[in-house]
Design a protein around this motif. Structure first.
Motif, PDB file in Angstrom:
ATOM      1  N   GLN A 231       0.839  -1.201   0.000  1.00  0.00           N
ATOM      2  CA  GLN A 231       0.000   0.000   0.000  1.00  0.00           C
ATOM      3  C   GLN A 231       0.875   1.252   0.000  1.00  0.00           C
ATOM      4  O   GLN A 231       1.828   1.349   0.773  1.00  0.00           O
ATOM      5  CB  GLN A 231      -0.880  -0.016   1.250  1.00  0.00           C
ATOM      6  N   ASN A 232       0.558   2.223  -0.851  1.00  0.00           N
ATOM      7  CA  ASN A 232       1.228   3.522  -0.840  1.00  0.00           C
ATOM      8  C   ASN A 232       0.692   4.411   0.264  1.00  0.00           C
ATOM      9  O   ASN A 232      -0.435   4.243   0.733  1.00  0.00           O
ATOM     10  CB  ASN A 232       0.996   4.256  -2.159  1.00  0.00           C
ATOM     11  N   ASN A 349      -3.064  -8.119   5.246  1.00  0.00           N
ATOM     12  CA  ASN A 349      -3.258  -6.854   4.546  1.00  0.00           C
ATOM     13  C   ASN A 349      -3.221  -5.689   5.519  1.00  0.00           C
ATOM     14  O   ASN A 349      -3.495  -5.848   6.712  1.00  0.00           O
ATOM     15  CB  ASN A 349      -4.594  -6.830   3.810  1.00  0.00           C
ATOM     16  N   GLY A 350      -2.916  -4.511   4.982  1.00  0.00           N
ATOM     17  CA  GLY A 350      -2.940  -3.291   5.766  1.00  0.00           C
ATOM     18  C   GLY A 350      -3.473  -2.147   4.923  1.00  0.00           C
ATOM     19  O   GLY A 350      -3.168  -2.058   3.729  1.00  0.00           O
ATOM     20  N   VAL A 351      -4.282  -1.264   5.529  1.00  0.00           N
ATOM     21  CA  VAL A 351      -4.898  -0.155   4.799  1.00  0.00           C
ATOM     22  C   VAL A 351      -4.949   1.081   5.686  1.00  0.00           C
ATOM     23  O   VAL A 351      -5.022   0.994   6.913  1.00  0.00           O
ATOM     24  CB  VAL A 351      -6.321  -0.502   4.328  1.00  0.00           C
ATOM     25  N   PHE A 352      -4.918   2.259   5.034  1.00  0.00           N
ATOM     26  CA  PHE A 352      -5.045   3.516   5.746  1.00  0.00           C
ATOM     27  C   PHE A 352      -6.514   3.911   5.849  1.00  0.00           C
ATOM     28  O   PHE A 352      -7.266   3.796   4.884  1.00  0.00           O
ATOM     29  CB  PHE A 352      -4.268   4.624   5.030  1.00  0.00           C
ATOM     30  N   ILE A 511      -4.767   7.485  -4.315  1.00  0.00           N
ATOM     31  CA  ILE A 511      -4.198   6.490  -3.406  1.00  0.00           C
ATOM     32  C   ILE A 511      -5.254   6.071  -2.393  1.00  0.00           C
ATOM     33  O   ILE A 511      -5.960   6.916  -1.830  1.00  0.00           O
ATOM     34  CB  ILE A 511      -2.965   7.058  -2.668  1.00  0.00           C
ATOM     35  N   LEU A 512      -5.389   4.781  -2.173  1.00  0.00           N
ATOM     36  CA  LEU A 512      -6.389   4.307  -1.218  1.00  0.00           C
ATOM     37  C   LEU A 512      -6.113   4.914   0.152  1.00  0.00           C
ATOM     38  O   LEU A 512      -5.020   4.756   0.704  1.00  0.00           O
ATOM     39  CB  LEU A 512      -6.375   2.784  -1.150  1.00  0.00           C
ATOM     40  N   GLY A 513      -7.088   5.613   0.678  1.00  0.00           N
ATOM     41  CA  GLY A 513      -6.937   6.327   1.934  1.00  0.00           C
ATOM     42  C   GLY A 513      -6.903   7.827   1.752  1.00  0.00           C
ATOM     43  O   GLY A 513      -7.082   8.579   2.717  1.00  0.00           O
ATOM     44  N   ALA A 514      -6.665   8.304   0.518  1.00  0.00           N
ATOM     45  CA  ALA A 514      -6.624   9.743   0.277  1.00  0.00           C
ATOM     46  C   ALA A 514      -8.026  10.341   0.240  1.00  0.00           C
ATOM     47  O   ALA A 514      -8.247  11.461   0.716  1.00  0.00           O
ATOM     48  CB  ALA A 514      -5.881  10.038  -1.022  1.00  0.00           C
ATOM     49  N   LYS A 515      -8.970   9.634  -0.366  1.00  0.00           N
ATOM     50  CA  LYS A 515     -10.345  10.093  -0.464  1.00  0.00           C
ATOM     51  C   LYS A 515     -11.240   9.237   0.426  1.00  0.00           C
ATOM     52  O   LYS A 515     -10.928   8.071   0.683  1.00  0.00           O
ATOM     53  CB  LYS A 515     -10.855   9.965  -1.899  1.00  0.00           C
ATOM     54  N   ILE A 516     -12.342   9.813   0.847  1.00  0.00           N
ATOM     55  CA  ILE A 516     -13.335   9.034   1.583  1.00  0.00           C
ATOM     56  C   ILE A 516     -14.189   8.280   0.573  1.00  0.00           C
ATOM     57  O   ILE A 516     -14.812   8.897  -0.300  1.00  0.00           O
ATOM     58  CB  ILE A 516     -14.196   9.943   2.464  1.00  0.00           C
ATOM     59  N   PRO A 517     -14.212   6.960   0.628  1.00  0.00           N
ATOM     60  CA  PRO A 517     -14.972   6.186  -0.358  1.00  0.00           C
ATOM     61  C   PRO A 517     -16.459   6.526  -0.335  1.00  0.00           C
ATOM     62  O   PRO A 517     -17.054   6.731   0.729  1.00  0.00           O
ATOM     63  CB  PRO A 517     -14.741   4.739   0.077  1.00  0.00           C
TER      64      PRO A 517
END
Length: 553
Positions: A231-232, A349-352, A511-517
């Motif tokens: 993840q970036n 897995n890991g996510v912001f 980048i996943l975590g930059a925007k609110i889905p």
């Protein structure tokens, strides 16, 4: 708000009914109805998957789907033709028969990466492939000339069936067969897809998203390990989650934590050849939690990390610097042990968390996937365990490049919620997590895998449990594999993997975590893969057609 439900557990010949609170999400994002029970596992039983009543799904690809550009034994989305049909050697024998109880290698397309890209080409120079694409690496492969033949595919979501799946690459830039692949992500700084191989003996790859894909081994900087999740962050760093099972403890099913959390810090964002690889080190009572300090059954360090209400200081320790050690591939797991990094029990897995400026990072560990592990803890609450069922952790830093932070337990698993694998944020506060409990635990629980949604604003130490949004079924192909050992090479029960929520934005803003889905709004889409068996890839849709149309804009 909590809702009371009951579960029935079967253990040691006794049936016990327990009551637990199911957490109802108070946050933004879709409101989903809890499925009370998972699908049962029974010999010869192939139930259909069930989803929350607000959801439906559509298949975007299936393992038996022919590639538009076959190459050698690689001719289908989820199969290799290492075992030709006796009637027609040009096609694989996909299921065993009574006369010939063998089958072709199932390749298990894994982690999904969704991108919206313009001007993409494929095998057919005259075809318009559209703009919406889903990329996967494949986790299993047959052996050709002494090496596993892995590959990378692209699902062309706007294309017809004849052009639906494109084979992107079977070799790297050095002419070597691509190793089998697990995790993937898009690095907008490098403008490359990144693929992990879950093996300290295989490369970590960077690949172009263009056809044909140019695939490069970048493990001289990023290292090699049991890498899975990657993840970036907003600074161009790469966070890597490792999944390597440790040795069994004292002859029990409990496994010693042996997997690390890494951060690659490039010299410049997007530089995949020059930089530092770091490992996360967690401190407990003034000393680092290490491989050695978690060797004993229910080791105090191990139990402490998996106890609600505790907070631990963390720091990043450099294990490799290309400016000092050069660019030869190296074993990151061994390097992490040497500097007393902190291993976990098979993180996946890991996510912001979106909306936090990349300051909150969640990662899970699969655990022992065995109901008889002495490190499981209470079967209802998980209390007193050491991560045997599963755990989810929360790492907080003042910014993603900070060298210090704090780690705490977010959720400790139990017999009903165990073996968590892929995780992904569905909204700012809703965290999806899916099980990979495996055939052993399926048989012990008499239940197949489930997908859950957690609300990160809820305190799960008080007994709340996540909402089950998916009760995975089992297709007939996987049912046969479970009963007959997969012809000696394929896995059994279906597995949930590749859960992915994205708007496909390939820029640094995506980048996943930059925007609110905003799933089903503004182009946000939700995918998951049903590994093993028929290997279908699914898109999750709302029951409302109006919402579906908004999501495709």
């Amino acid at each position: 708000m909590n809702r009371r439900i009951s579960w029935t557990f079967v253990a040691a010949g006794l049936v016990a009914t327990v009551t637990a609170a199911v957490a109802q999400s108070r946050s933004s994002g879709p409101s989903l109805t809890h499925l009370k029970d998972p699908n049962s596992k029974a010999m010869g039983y192939a139930p259909a998957s069930r989803l929350s009543t607000e959801l439906r799904q559509t298949m975007v690809a299936q393992g038996s789907m022919a590639l538009e550009n076959p190459r050698g034994i690689v001719g289908w989305y989820g199969y290799e033709n290492d075992t030709p049909s006796p009637d027609n050697p040009a096609v694989p024998q996909m299921v065993p028969t009574a006369a010939i109880p063998i089958e072709a290698q199932k390749t298990e397309p894994d982690k999904n990466t969704y991108l919206v890209l313009k001007d993409q080409k494929g095998f057919d120079p005259d075809y318009d492939y559209g703009t919406h694409f889903l990329f996967q690496g494949h986790e299993l492969a047959a052996t050709v000339a002494g090496a596993k033949q892995g590959y990378i595919t692209r699902i062309n979501l706007d294309a017809d069936i004849a052009h639906r799946v494109t084979l992107m690459a079977t070799q790297d830039t050095a002419g070597k067969p691509i190793a089998t692949i697990d995790g993937s992500t898009w690095d907008p700084f490098a403008k490359r897809l990144l693929f992990t191989t879950e093996s300290a003996g295989a490369p970590t790859y960077a690949a172009t998203a263009t056809y044909p894909s140019e695939v490069e081994d970048v493990s001289g900087a990023l290292g090699r390990g049991g890498y899975e999740g990657i993840q970036n962050d907003s600074r161009g760093n790469l966070w890597i989650v490792e999944d390597i099972g440790g040795p069994n403890k004292q002859g029990t099913p409990a496994r010693q934590p042996n997997s690390y959390i890494y951060r690659y810090v490039p010299n410049e964002p997007g530089d995949l050849h020059n930089g530092r690889l770091q490992v996360l080190q967690v401190m407990n009572a003034g000393h680092p939690v290490t491989f050695e300090s978690q060797a004993a059954l229910l080791a105090p360090d191990q139990v402490a990390l998996r106890t609600y209400g505790q907070s631990f200081d963390t720091r990043w320790v450099t294990i490799h610097d290309t400016a000092v050690q050069g660019n030869a591939p190296f074993n990151a797991n061994l390097a992490a042990k040497a500097v007393q990094g902190t291993p976990f029990k098979r993180p996946e897995n890991g996510v912001f968390r979106p909306g936090t400026g990349f300051r909150e990072f969640y990662f899970d560990e699969t655990g022992d996937t065995n109901a008889n592990s002495p490190e499981n803890g209470d079967p209802v609450t998980g209390a007193g365990g050491a991560g045997g069922w599963t755990s989810i952790f929360k790492l907080v830093q003042r910014d993603p490049s900070a060298d210090q932070g704090t780690l705490s337990l977010f959720y400790e698993g139990n017999r009903s919620v165990a073996g968590l694998d892929n995780i992904q944020f569905l909204s700012r506060d809703q965290l999806l997590a899916v099980e990979d409990a495996g055939d052993t635990l399926h048989s012990q629980r008499k239940a197949l895998d489930s997908g859950y949604v957690f609300d990160v604003t809820i305190d799960y130490s008080r007994g709340a449990q996540p909402i089950r949004w998916l009760a995975e079924g089992r297709d007939p192909s996987a049912t046969l594999d479970s009963a007959f050992g997969g012809a000696g090479k394929n896995d059994g029960d279906n597995e949930i993997t590749g859960v992915h929520v994205s708007d496909g934005d390939p820029s640094i803003h995506g980048i996943l975590g930059a925007k609110i889905p905003r799933v089903w709004r503004d182009g946000w889409r939700w995918f998951w893969s049903q590994q093993h068996g028929d290997n279908p890839a699914w898109e999750v849709l709302p029951a409302s057609r109006e919402d579906e149309e908004r999501g495709r804009d």
